[in-house]
Scaffold this motif. Structure first.
Motif, short mmCIF file in Angstrom:
data_model
loop_
_atom_site.label_atom_id
_atom_site.label_comp_id
_atom_site.label_asym_id
_atom_site.label_seq_id
_atom_site.Cartn_x
_atom_site.Cartn_y
_atom_site.Cartn_z
N LYS A 151 61.89 62.96 38.57
CA LYS A 151 62.86 61.93 39.20
C LYS A 151 63.78 61.71 37.95
N GLN A 152 63.69 62.04 36.81
CA GLN A 152 64.67 61.70 35.85
C GLN A 152 65.99 62.45 36.01
N ASP A 153 65.76 63.52 36.72
CA ASP A 153 67.12 64.31 37.24
C ASP A 153 68.10 63.43 38.12
N LEU A 154 67.46 62.30 38.64
CA LEU A 154 68.32 61.38 39.53
C LEU A 154 69.51 60.72 38.61
N LEU A 155 69.04 60.78 37.13
CA LEU A 155 69.90 60.24 36.23
C LEU A 155 71.19 61.15 35.80
N LYS A 156 70.91 62.42 36.31
CA LYS A 156 71.89 63.84 36.08
C LYS A 156 72.43 63.99 37.39
N LEU A 157 72.38 63.31 38.41
CA LEU A 157 72.94 63.62 39.66
C LEU A 157 74.30 64.20 39.88
N ASP A 158 75.21 63.50 39.15
CA ASP A 158 76.54 63.76 38.89
C ASP A 158 77.00 64.77 38.47
N GLN A 159 76.12 65.46 37.44
CA GLN A 159 76.14 66.62 36.96
C GLN A 159 75.84 67.91 38.08
N ILE A 160 74.61 67.40 38.75
CA ILE A 160 74.08 68.10 39.60
C ILE A 160 75.25 68.72 40.88
N THR A 161 75.78 67.45 41.15
CA THR A 161 76.72 67.63 42.42
C THR A 161 77.80 68.61 42.08
N GLU A 162 78.28 68.29 40.72
CA GLU A 162 79.46 69.05 40.03
C GLU A 162 79.04 70.54 40.12
N GLU A 163 77.64 70.61 39.82
CA GLU A 163 77.31 72.17 39.72
C GLU A 163 77.43 72.93 41.24
N VAL A 164 76.98 72.18 41.98
CA VAL A 164 76.78 72.58 43.55
C VAL A 164 78.15 72.84 43.98
N THR A 165 79.04 72.05 44.04
CA THR A 165 80.40 72.17 44.34
C THR A 165 81.02 73.25 43.71
N ILE A 221 93.03 76.99 28.35
CA ILE A 221 92.05 77.03 27.53
C ILE A 221 90.71 76.20 28.01
N LYS A 222 91.18 74.84 28.07
CA LYS A 222 90.36 73.71 28.33
C LYS A 222 89.45 73.72 29.41
N SER A 223 90.33 74.10 30.79
CA SER A 223 89.70 74.46 31.99
C SER A 223 88.58 75.60 31.96
N LEU A 224 89.06 76.89 31.15
CA LEU A 224 88.27 77.89 31.12
C LEU A 224 86.89 77.54 30.21
N ARG A 225 87.04 76.59 29.54
CA ARG A 225 85.83 76.09 28.53
C ARG A 225 84.99 75.48 29.45
N LYS A 226 85.63 74.45 30.10
CA LYS A 226 84.74 73.82 30.91
C LYS A 226 83.97 74.44 32.13
N ARG A 275 75.42 75.95 32.03
CA ARG A 275 74.47 74.66 32.41
C ARG A 275 73.81 75.02 33.63
N ILE A 276 74.44 75.80 34.59
CA ILE A 276 73.80 76.25 35.92
C ILE A 276 72.69 77.27 35.73
N LYS A 277 73.03 78.42 34.71
CA LYS A 277 72.04 79.14 34.47
C LYS A 277 70.99 78.63 33.88
N ASP A 278 70.92 77.65 32.83
CA ASP A 278 69.80 76.88 32.28
C ASP A 278 69.00 75.97 33.21
N ARG A 279 69.67 75.30 33.80
CA ARG A 279 69.29 74.34 35.05
C ARG A 279 68.29 75.15 36.24
N SER A 280 68.96 76.24 36.63
CA SER A 280 68.36 77.05 37.45
C SER A 280 66.89 77.62 37.38
N LEU A 281 66.61 77.71 36.00
CA LEU A 281 65.48 78.32 35.39
C LEU A 281 64.48 77.04 35.53
N LYS A 282 64.84 75.67 35.09
CA LYS A 282 64.12 74.75 35.19
C LYS A 282 63.77 74.25 36.32
N MET A 283 64.94 74.44 37.28
CA MET A 283 64.46 73.96 38.85
C MET A 283 63.34 74.86 39.43
#
Length: 291
Positions: free
Chosen positions: A171-185, A246-251, A258-266
């Motif tokens: 449920k705590q991942d609801l606090l990170k919903l903006d991040q998850i939405t960004e990753e899905v997009t 470079i800023k865009s590529l770093r992002k 982040r997606i790689k780490d989160r996929s393992l946790k999910m």
């Protein structure tokens, strides 16, 4: 400072704040409430409300919270610690108005014993229609399927509140919903479906980023040696353009990692949820057999 302020207010007949017991909240919690986003405290409040709605006695109320994974410490005050949470919350301090003081909760539980809940007869159930053939519909696979499934067990798809007995750290991942939405997009935009595709894109992006950083270093060197003002201005414009790239590529690199780490946790969390549901089902069947 408060004593001086109160003395000055009294001297010039201004109002003095009598209640000195309130505590300031963490800025992140205040900001989240201001933006109507869930906080750790609001998630606990949700669970407390759910426990109240399913109980008619204090014993049932506390058991409902324990079933949701809360550790409960009873004493002068009741404290709740979510499973996987770092801190405990005092029940009566969940809100400033004291509505979760145990005496008030017990009054609500008492009132529930005699309350009757009936759906209005004039309200008919909603009907939904779909177009096309579901058997021929394109099925999601890989990362997209993983994210959609995870957002479903979070209660984001369809639009509903998260399942009340879901593990607290999920449920705590609801606090990170903006991040998850960004990753899905981002996954949809890049059309990435597998870990292999993700790692390949990550490697290409890192290579491109390093190449641009090296090129920018060379341009910095040219700027230092350049004596022509017009040429220097053009070189500085090149640096600005490369810096934005470079800023865009770093992002992008951050998103890939982040997606790689989160996929393992999910995957781990989904497995835990499924295992928990299986255990609950087995326990129910066992209790039914032994009745």
């Amino acid at each position: 400072m408060r004593e001086v302020s109160d003395a000055l207010c009294e001297k010039y007949q201004l109002s003095v704040i009598e209640d000195k017991s309130s505590h300031s909240r963490h800025y992140a919690e205040w900001k989240a409430e201001k933006e109507n986003r869930p906080t750790k405290r609001s998630l606990v409040v949700e669970d407390v409300e759910y426990a109240i709605s399913k109980s008619t006695t204090k014993k049932q109320f506390l058991k409902a919270l324990k079933d949701m994974g809360y550790s409960i410490r009873e004493g002068k005050y009741i404290s709740l610690k979510p499973q996987g949470g770092e801190r405990a919350f005092r029940l009566h301090k969940l809100t400033k108005d004291g509505r979760y003081d145990m005496s008030i909760i017990e009054q609500r539980l008492y009132e529930r014993r005699y309350a009757q809940f009936e759906s209005p007869a004039h309200i008919s159930p909603k009907k939904y229609y779909y177009k096309g053939d579901l058997n021929k519909a394109r099925k999601l696979t890989g990362f997209k399927a993983l994210y959609v499934h995870y957002m479903f067990i979070l209660g984001v798809i369809p639009h509903q509140r998260p399942a009340p007995k879901v593990h607290y750290y999920l449920k705590q991942d609801l606090l990170k919903l903006d991040q998850i939405t960004e990753e899905v997009t981002f996954l949809a935009k890049k059309n990435i479906n597998t870990i292999e595709e993700l790692e390949s894109c990550l490697e290409k992006t890192n290579t491109q980023k390093r190449s641009l950083e090296n090129e920018r270093k060379c341009v910095y060197g040219k700027i230092k040696r350049c004596r022509n003002a017009e040429s220097k201005t053009l070189l500085q414009q090149d640096v600005e353009t490369m810096t934005e790239q470079i800023k865009s590529l770093r992002k992008e690199v951050v998103l890939y990692e982040r997606i790689k780490d989160r996929s393992l946790k999910m995957k781990s969390i989904i497995k835990s949820v499924n295992d928990n549901q299986k255990d609950t089902k087995i326990n129910k069947e066992y209790r039914n057999v032994n009745r």
